[in-house]
Scaffold this motif. Sequence first.
Motif, short mmCIF file in Angstrom:
data_model
loop_
_atom_site.label_atom_id
_atom_site.label_comp_id
_atom_site.label_asym_id
_atom_site.label_seq_id
_atom_site.Cartn_x
_atom_site.Cartn_y
_atom_site.Cartn_z
N UNK A 187 -6.28 4.58 0.03
CA UNK A 187 -6.60 4.60 -1.54
C UNK A 187 -5.65 5.37 -2.31
N UNK A 188 -4.91 4.80 -3.17
CA UNK A 188 -4.06 5.56 -4.13
C UNK A 188 -3.22 6.57 -3.42
N UNK A 189 -2.70 6.31 -2.49
CA UNK A 189 -1.69 7.15 -1.80
C UNK A 189 -0.14 6.66 -1.97
N UNK A 190 0.17 5.40 -1.69
CA UNK A 190 1.30 5.11 -1.45
C UNK A 190 2.30 5.32 -2.74
N UNK A 191 1.79 5.30 -3.93
CA UNK A 191 2.43 5.56 -4.98
C UNK A 191 2.95 7.08 -5.31
N UNK A 192 2.57 7.90 -4.30
CA UNK A 192 2.97 9.35 -4.64
C UNK A 192 4.33 9.48 -3.48
N UNK A 193 4.62 8.29 -2.84
CA UNK A 193 5.80 8.56 -1.95
C UNK A 193 6.92 7.74 -1.78
N UNK A 194 7.92 7.89 -1.36
CA UNK A 194 9.12 6.95 -1.21
C UNK A 194 8.63 5.99 -0.21
N UNK A 195 9.61 4.81 -0.20
CA UNK A 195 9.58 3.86 1.07
C UNK A 195 9.62 4.19 2.28
N UNK A 196 10.50 5.21 2.74
CA UNK A 196 10.37 5.76 3.91
C UNK A 196 9.16 6.38 4.57
N UNK A 197 8.30 7.09 3.69
CA UNK A 197 7.31 7.73 3.88
C UNK A 197 6.02 6.66 3.88
N UNK A 198 6.20 5.76 3.03
CA UNK A 198 5.31 4.68 3.25
C UNK A 198 5.37 3.57 4.40
N UNK A 199 6.55 3.51 4.86
CA UNK A 199 6.74 2.69 6.05
C UNK A 199 6.32 3.67 7.37
N UNK A 200 6.13 4.75 7.34
CA UNK A 200 5.83 5.98 8.21
C UNK A 200 4.28 5.71 8.36
N UNK A 201 3.55 5.69 7.05
CA UNK A 201 2.31 5.67 6.86
C UNK A 201 1.68 4.39 7.72
N UNK A 202 2.49 3.49 7.41
CA UNK A 202 1.96 2.08 7.83
C UNK A 202 2.30 1.83 9.24
N UNK A 203 3.13 2.47 9.85
CA UNK A 203 3.38 2.53 11.38
C UNK A 203 2.45 3.19 11.86
N UNK A 204 1.83 4.49 11.39
CA UNK A 204 0.78 5.26 11.90
C UNK A 204 -0.56 4.30 11.96
N UNK A 205 -0.70 3.74 10.87
CA UNK A 205 -1.77 2.80 10.56
C UNK A 205 -1.91 1.62 11.74
N UNK A 206 -0.71 1.10 11.95
CA UNK A 206 -0.74 0.17 12.83
C UNK A 206 -0.91 0.49 14.25
#
Length: 159
Positions: free
Chosen positions: A63-82
């Motif tokens: 919730x309300x996190x990805x807008x704080x970071x660039x695409x590389x950090x968002x991809x890493x977050x999604x990979x950890x989530x996966x």
Amino acid sequence: MIWVWAFLEANPEADGILLDLPPAIREAEKRFQGTPLENRTTFVAGNFYEMEYPQGIDFLWISAIIHQQDSAATLEMFQKSYRALEAGGKIVLRDVFYPENQTPPPAAAFFAVNMLCNTAAGKVYTVEETFGLLEKAGFRNPRWAVPAVDMGSIIVAEK
């Protein structure tokens, strides 16, 4: 904290995990203490940027996190989530999104300027850009489940 509380109240058969920084976890533990939700909640103190997420979960709310970071950090977050989700689990994102081929609605445009001025790399992601990052992390069937022009917008994808 409030989201875990709300989800658990709405789903009496579910257990929840709250991952946040140590001061927030200490406060959450105090607020949950003595409530029926206390024994259904696991409190994990840590920094989600630096750690793997708890494993074996079936629903992950960001919730309300990805807008704080660039695409590389968002991809890493999604990979950890996966990696954290069980097969068939869902990732649910609540943030500001807008369609790629449209002028952002005023609320999204103003929020994008706010991110540009107040973060090192934050931005408002388009729906298509978010879908692409989710798919690159391994997720399938991304959909814009709740289109909105503000922070009430929700995207869902499956493992």
